[in-house]
Design an enzyme around this catalytic site. Sequence first.
Site: not given
Ligand code: SD4
Length: 308
Positions: A50, A196-199, A168, A186, A219-220, A222
Amino acid sequence: TGSDAVIVSTWDFGAPANDAAFAKGRSGGSLIDMVEAGVMVPEADPNNHSVGYSGYPDRDGHVTLDAVIMDDAGGVGAVAALEDTVHAISVARAVMEHTPHTFLVGEGATRFARDRGFPRVNLLTPEAEKAWRDWLKTQNYKPVANSETGTYGAGRPGTPGGALDHDTIGMLARDASGRMAGACTTSGMAFKMRGRVGDSPQVGSGLYVERGVGGATSTGLGEEVTRTVGTARVVASMRHGMSPQAACEEAARHIASLRGDAIKGVQVGFLAMDTRGRIGAFCLLPGFTYAVTDAAGKTRVEKAPSLF
Ligand code: SD4
């Protein structure tokens, strides 16, 4: 007690990352050097699907990386959708130090990495490619909560530690005077849509650090963090007097009350540290772990309390 924490980071694989960051500080590195060196550990780890090398690809088969690095004096560098480069965090640092900008994305970010001399590396390992080809058969896009923890990377799509990983490392470090820096990196959500772009690479979502107050990382899933600019919120609460723990809880509760049924089965975790080294951690679902290193260099892994 947690009152003497100097480095914190997300998930159990944060422990070796913290140790690398601590060693960097010991050998005279700055806070930015420390957080960079720390998160480079999982970036280069072929067993971590990841972050960085061997990350799971997007649905078109491209591994794309998101990262941000930040100090407490307005220094910020970030990249998103970076390809063919192992250490996204170092490219983010180069954006901070060698461009007039804070954020480069996609092809421009990848070209900048080449221009700065970062080697071109194919990040898609045979194992990650196989997981992607397996995923293509069902194309089930439901994220698995806590896929980051425990036997991370060891499993198959749909199994714990296997797939639909979206994980992440976020890290915060402080020195004895309360100065701080943070980093977050991450490969994002496994099998995400292309582009796609996350948080994680977004200041105020995946990471926020404020001088005299503290920092937070997330984390989690995003999308649930970017909707609420989660870490900016955590730090704002701390600025207004909440403890890091209360601030993390407030931000998670806010997501839950805002989103209701839409976040059933979704994990989000916040991790915060103030300038005195008090820490806070809270998540939606049980299972979010984090690593804490104290001033003596001792590292432990803790379980965050959860809302559900
Ligand atoms: C995301 N927050 O790209 C990141 C992924 C993540 O544990 O944190 N995973 O959404």
